[in-house]
Write a protein that holds these residues in place. Sequence first.
Motif, PDB file in Angstrom:
ATOM      1  N   MET B   1     -13.256  -0.269  12.558  1.00 49.80           N
ATOM      2  CA  MET B   1     -13.036  -0.060  11.251  1.00 49.80           C
ATOM      3  C   MET B   1     -11.894  -0.990  10.579  1.00 49.80           C
ATOM      4  SD  MET B   1     -12.587   3.874   9.345  1.00 49.80           S
ATOM      5  CE  MET B   1     -12.356   3.529   7.678  1.00 49.80           C
ATOM      6  N   ASN B   2     -12.236  -1.193   9.284  1.00 51.44           N
ATOM      7  CA  ASN B   2     -11.334  -1.979   8.567  1.00 51.44           C
ATOM      8  C   ASN B   2     -10.431  -1.287   7.493  1.00 51.44           C
ATOM      9  OD1 ASN B   2     -10.046  -4.099   6.750  1.00 51.44           O
ATOM     10  ND2 ASN B   2     -12.099  -5.133   6.863  1.00 51.44           N
ATOM     11  N   TYR B   3      -9.054  -1.355   8.077  1.00 47.32           N
ATOM     12  CA  TYR B   3      -8.163  -0.626   7.069  1.00 47.32           C
ATOM     13  C   TYR B   3      -7.502  -1.763   6.127  1.00 47.32           C
ATOM     14  CZ  TYR B   3      -8.760   2.495  10.971  1.00 47.32           C
ATOM     15  OH  TYR B   3      -9.235   3.429  11.713  1.00 47.32           O
ATOM     16  N   GLU B   4      -8.204  -2.674   5.869  1.00 42.75           N
ATOM     17  CA  GLU B   4      -7.456  -3.570   4.775  1.00 42.75           C
ATOM     18  C   GLU B   4      -7.185  -3.015   3.466  1.00 42.75           C
ATOM     19  OE1 GLU B   4      -8.492  -7.738   4.701  1.00 42.75           O
ATOM     20  OE2 GLU B   4      -8.421  -7.997   6.772  1.00 42.75           O
ATOM     21  N   ASP B   5      -8.090  -2.094   2.921  1.00 44.12           N
ATOM     22  CA  ASP B   5      -7.750  -1.344   1.665  1.00 44.12           C
ATOM     23  C   ASP B   5      -7.016  -0.314   1.573  1.00 44.12           C
ATOM     24  OD1 ASP B   5      -9.235  -3.589   0.293  1.00 44.12           O
ATOM     25  OD2 ASP B   5     -11.215  -2.235   0.075  1.00 44.12           O
ATOM     26  N   MET B   6      -6.347   0.151   2.812  1.00 46.18           N
ATOM     27  CA  MET B   6      -5.607   1.154   2.940  1.00 46.18           C
ATOM     28  C   MET B   6      -4.023   0.558   2.839  1.00 46.18           C
ATOM     29  SD  MET B   6      -7.174   3.780   5.264  1.00 46.18           S
ATOM     30  CE  MET B   6      -6.106   5.155   5.256  1.00 46.18           C
ATOM     31  N   GLU B   7      -3.177   1.439   2.380  1.00 48.07           N
ATOM     32  CA  GLU B   7      -1.568   0.989   2.306  1.00 48.07           C
ATOM     33  C   GLU B   7      -0.959   2.040   3.232  1.00 48.07           C
ATOM     34  OE1 GLU B   7      -0.731  -1.719   1.058  1.00 48.07           O
ATOM     35  OE2 GLU B   7      -2.090  -2.403  -0.489  1.00 48.07           O
ATOM     36  N   PHE B   8      -0.310   1.407   4.299  1.00 45.60           N
ATOM     37  CA  PHE B   8       0.348   2.189   5.256  1.00 45.60           C
ATOM     38  C   PHE B   8       2.059   2.250   4.991  1.00 45.60           C
ATOM     39  CE2 PHE B   8      -3.599   1.364   7.299  1.00 45.60           C
ATOM     40  CZ  PHE B   8      -3.995   2.606   7.737  1.00 45.60           C
ATOM     41  N   PHE B   9       2.437   1.363   4.070  1.00 43.78           N
ATOM     42  CA  PHE B   9       3.652   0.999   3.747  1.00 43.78           C
ATOM     43  C   PHE B   9       3.761   1.275   2.075  1.00 43.78           C
ATOM     44  CE2 PHE B   9       7.575  -1.699   2.937  1.00 43.78           C
ATOM     45  CZ  PHE B   9       8.332  -0.858   4.023  1.00 43.78           C
ATOM     46  N   ALA B  10       4.606   2.525   1.831  1.00 43.58           N
ATOM     47  CA  ALA B  10       4.519   2.851   0.369  1.00 43.58           C
ATOM     48  C   ALA B  10       5.372   1.866  -0.679  1.00 43.58           C
ATOM     49  CB  ALA B  10       4.741   4.110   0.375  1.00 43.58           C
ATOM     50  N   PRO B  11       5.023   1.717  -1.908  1.00 44.99           N
ATOM     51  CA  PRO B  11       6.047   1.194  -2.690  1.00 44.99           C
ATOM     52  C   PRO B  11       7.126   2.165  -2.949  1.00 44.99           C
ATOM     53  CG  PRO B  11       4.072   2.014  -4.139  1.00 44.99           C
ATOM     54  CD  PRO B  11       3.722   2.362  -2.440  1.00 44.99           C
ATOM     55  N   GLY B  12       8.247   1.620  -3.703  1.00 48.79           N
ATOM     56  CA  GLY B  12       9.507   2.581  -4.259  1.00 48.79           C
ATOM     57  C   GLY B  12      10.572   2.158  -3.102  1.00 48.79           C
ATOM     58  N   HIS B  13      10.218   1.348  -2.176  1.00 55.73           N
ATOM     59  CA  HIS B  13      11.210   0.750  -1.194  1.00 55.73           C
ATOM     60  C   HIS B  13      12.197  -0.009  -1.748  1.00 55.73           C
ATOM     61  CE1 HIS B  13       9.426  -3.081  -0.817  1.00 55.73           C
ATOM     62  NE2 HIS B  13       8.402  -2.566  -0.624  1.00 55.73           N
ATOM     63  N   ARG B  14      13.309  -0.241  -1.191  1.00 59.85           N
ATOM     64  CA  ARG B  14      14.570  -0.991  -1.968  1.00 59.85           C
ATOM     65  C   ARG B  14      14.684  -2.521  -1.466  1.00 59.85           C
ATOM     66  NH1 ARG B  14      13.894   4.056  -2.937  1.00 59.85           N
ATOM     67  NH2 ARG B  14      15.767   5.417  -3.714  1.00 59.85           N
ATOM     68  N   ALA B  15      13.791  -3.146  -1.193  1.00 56.39           N
ATOM     69  CA  ALA B  15      13.675  -4.494  -0.902  1.00 56.39           C
ATOM     70  C   ALA B  15      14.176  -5.208  -2.195  1.00 56.39           C
ATOM     71  CB  ALA B  15      12.380  -5.048  -0.081  1.00 56.39           C
ATOM     72  N   CYS B  16      14.771  -6.195  -2.033  1.00 57.98           N
ATOM     73  CA  CYS B  16      15.201  -6.986  -3.180  1.00 57.98           C
ATOM     74  C   CYS B  16      13.687  -7.669  -3.791  1.00 57.98           C
ATOM     75  CB  CYS B  16      15.763  -8.296  -2.719  1.00 57.98           C
ATOM     76  SG  CYS B  16      17.408  -8.069  -1.829  1.00 57.98           S
ATOM     77  N   ALA B  17      13.738  -7.828  -4.903  1.00 59.95           N
ATOM     78  CA  ALA B  17      12.442  -8.528  -5.502  1.00 59.95           C
ATOM     79  C   ALA B  17      12.481 -10.020  -4.784  1.00 59.95           C
ATOM     80  CB  ALA B  17      12.714  -8.765  -6.967  1.00 59.95           C
ATOM     81  N   GLY B  18      10.981  -9.990  -4.425  1.00 66.55           N
ATOM     82  CA  GLY B  18      10.653 -11.146  -3.670  1.00 66.55           C
ATOM     83  C   GLY B  18      10.790 -11.484  -2.101  1.00 66.55           C
ATOM     84  N   CYS B  19      11.276 -10.291  -1.569  1.00 66.62           N
ATOM     85  CA  CYS B  19      11.478 -10.155  -0.230  1.00 66.62           C
ATOM     86  C   CYS B  19       9.957 -10.483   0.487  1.00 66.62           C
ATOM     87  CB  CYS B  19      12.027  -9.003   0.304  1.00 66.62           C
ATOM     88  SG  CYS B  19      12.345  -8.691   2.022  1.00 66.62           S
ATOM     89  N   ALA B  20      10.152 -10.970   1.743  1.00 63.99           N
ATOM     90  CA  ALA B  20       8.914 -11.460   2.334  1.00 63.99           C
ATOM     91  C   ALA B  20       8.599 -10.131   3.334  1.00 63.99           C
ATOM     92  CB  ALA B  20       8.953 -12.792   2.904  1.00 63.99           C
ATOM     93  N   ALA B  21       9.582  -9.585   3.849  1.00 62.30           N
ATOM     94  CA  ALA B  21       9.557  -8.753   4.985  1.00 62.30           C
ATOM     95  C   ALA B  21       8.385  -7.538   4.662  1.00 62.30           C
ATOM     96  CB  ALA B  21      10.787  -7.954   5.564  1.00 62.30           C
ATOM     97  N   PRO B  22       8.476  -6.866   3.516  1.00 61.13           N
ATOM     98  CA  PRO B  22       7.347  -5.875   3.219  1.00 61.13           C
ATOM     99  C   PRO B  22       5.876  -6.461   3.229  1.00 61.13           C
ATOM    100  CG  PRO B  22       8.825  -5.994   1.376  1.00 61.13           C
ATOM    101  CD  PRO B  22       9.235  -7.096   2.144  1.00 61.13           C
ATOM    102  N   ILE B  23       5.733  -7.791   2.981  1.00 57.00           N
ATOM    103  CA  ILE B  23       4.268  -8.493   3.081  1.00 57.00           C
ATOM    104  C   ILE B  23       4.010  -8.600   4.532  1.00 57.00           C
ATOM    105  CG2 ILE B  23       3.028 -10.493   2.553  1.00 57.00           C
ATOM    106  CD1 ILE B  23       5.101 -11.374   0.546  1.00 57.00           C
ATOM    107  N   ILE B  24       4.981  -8.908   5.391  1.00 52.03           N
ATOM    108  CA  ILE B  24       4.704  -8.889   6.834  1.00 52.03           C
ATOM    109  C   ILE B  24       4.293  -7.786   7.414  1.00 52.03           C
ATOM    110  CG2 ILE B  24       5.738  -9.422   8.984  1.00 52.03           C
ATOM    111  CD1 ILE B  24       7.426 -11.443   7.535  1.00 52.03           C
ATOM    112  N   VAL B  25       5.054  -6.720   6.984  1.00 49.69           N
ATOM    113  CA  VAL B  25       4.902  -5.151   7.253  1.00 49.69           C
ATOM    114  C   VAL B  25       3.550  -4.826   6.842  1.00 49.69           C
ATOM    115  CG1 VAL B  25       5.546  -2.878   7.260  1.00 49.69           C
ATOM    116  CG2 VAL B  25       7.001  -4.809   7.911  1.00 49.69           C
ATOM    117  N   LYS B  26       3.133  -4.962   5.518  1.00 48.46           N
ATOM    118  CA  LYS B  26       2.173  -4.300   5.254  1.00 48.46           C
ATOM    119  C   LYS B  26       0.806  -4.759   5.769  1.00 48.46           C
ATOM    120  CE  LYS B  26       0.412  -6.692   0.759  1.00 48.46           C
ATOM    121  NZ  LYS B  26       0.257  -6.752  -0.713  1.00 48.46           N
ATOM    122  N   TRP B  27       0.815  -6.115   6.005  1.00 54.66           N
ATOM    123  CA  TRP B  27      -0.304  -6.727   6.800  1.00 54.66           C
ATOM    124  C   TRP B  27      -0.589  -6.381   8.117  1.00 54.66           C
ATOM    125  CZ3 TRP B  27      -4.754  -7.851   4.721  1.00 54.66           C
ATOM    126  CH2 TRP B  27      -4.884  -8.180   3.490  1.00 54.66           C
ATOM    127  N   ALA B  28       0.782  -6.199   8.754  1.00 50.91           N
ATOM    128  CA  ALA B  28       0.592  -6.181  10.370  1.00 50.91           C
ATOM    129  C   ALA B  28      -0.104  -4.299  10.221  1.00 50.91           C
ATOM    130  CB  ALA B  28       1.841  -5.891  10.939  1.00 50.91           C
TER     131      ALA B  28
END
Lengths: 100, 297
Positions: B1-28
Motif C-alpha cells: 500500500m502507498n502511504y504517500e498522501d498520509m502525514e505521519f509527522f504533524a505540522p505545528g512543530h518548532r523547527a526553524c523555518a527552512g529546516c530540512a530535518a522535517p522533510i527527511i522525516v516526513k518522507w521516511a
Amino acid sequence: MKISRGATITEPGSTALEETGSWRTFRPVIRYEKCIRCMICWNFCPEPAIEKKEGENYPVANPKLIKMPVPVINYNFCKGCGICVNECPTKAIDFVREEK
Amino acid sequence: MNYEDMEFFAPGHRACAGCAAPIIVKWALKIAGPKTIVVNATGCLEVFSTPYPHTSWRLPWIHTAFENAAATASGIDAALKAIGKRDDINIIVFGGDGGTSDIGFQSLSGMAERGHNILYIMYDNEAYMNTGIQRSSSTPFGAWTSTTQVGPSKPLGKEEFKKPIADIMAAHRIPYVATANPAFLPDFKAKIQKALSIKGPKFIHTISSCTTGWRHDPSKTIEIMRLATETGIFPLWEIENGDFSKIRITYMPKQRKPVEEYLKPQGRFRHLFNEPEKIKEIQRMVDEWWARFEVKS
C-alpha cells in the motif's frame, strides 16, 4: 496543567493544535493560473503546511490538468521559509510581505 | 500500500523555518507507513518535535538519551521478537550527526554488530545545532562553528576532516549502507524503500541543511543540498554487505560543478574566500574521491 504519569503524551500529532503561522514575515501565495500541479512544493514543505486538495475548483494553467490535485497552503502553519517559492519550476508562487 | 498522501509527522512543530530535518522525516515515514516504531536520539529533531505536552508524531515514538538511541531500538527489536510480533513492524531510528557520529556511536556500532533488524537514519546538519552550533566530528573541513571560531590567528574554522560515518558503518559489513539527499527525492525514497525491504541493520546518511548554523537564507535549503551533490561534496552511493568494491553511485553528475558554488551561499564558509588555496584543497579532495568513478576522456 495536569502532568500525566511518566509525562506520557497520549494524543498523537497534537502539535497540530499549536499554530505556527505567526512566525511568518513573508507569505507565499500560489497563482493557480501558472501552477502546473507538479506538487514539488508539497514534496519539500518542511511543516508540512501544503495540503493536496481536489483541483477541479481551482484556476488551471492547462485544461488538461484539471483532474490533478492542487497544492493548497495552510497559513495556520506556514512559517514562511520560502522553500516552495524557490523550488517552484514555473515561478507560480509569489512571496509577499505580511502586513498588519 | 502507498502511504504517500498520509502525514505521519504533524505540522505545528518548532523547527526553524527552512529546516530540512522535517522533510527527511516526513518522507521516511510516508515510505515506511503506519506499522513503524520511531526511536529518536537527542537532538534538534527530538526537541522541536515534542514540545511538552505536545508531539508531532502520529506513530509510536520513544526517546531515552543522547547516546543510546540504537541500544533502545535494539531492545525494541528483541522485545518484539520475544512476544512473536517482529515480522511486519519497521523500527526506524533518527539521530543527528552528534547523536550518531559522536555520542551515539558505541551503541550504533553494537547494534550493527549484533545484527538487529533496524533502519538507522542519520540526518547530518554538520554540527550541534540544537545547543548553539558547536562543532561535531561531522562538521566539514573549513567550516565556522561557535567552537571553531575564525579570526586573524586562525583563518580556517574547523581544521579537521569530516568523519566518514557511512564508510565506517559499511565497514561493519551490514547489509545496506547508503548516503541520501532529500533534494534528490526519487533517489531518497528508493533508498528508504530498499533499506526497509532488507532484513538486518541498515544505515542511511542523509544531508540536512540547517539554515541557522549554515548561515543561509531559509528558502535556499533544498537548493544548497542539491548543490552539495552536484558539486560532488556529498556523493550519493550505496554499499551492500560492506563490499566497497561494488559501491554503486546512484547519482552521477554529468559535469561536477566547482565547489565554490556550494560554499559561496553559506555564511559558515564565508572566510574561506579570503583563503583561495583552502578552497583549492577542498576541490582537490573532492576530485580525488571522484577519480575512481570518472573515466577521463
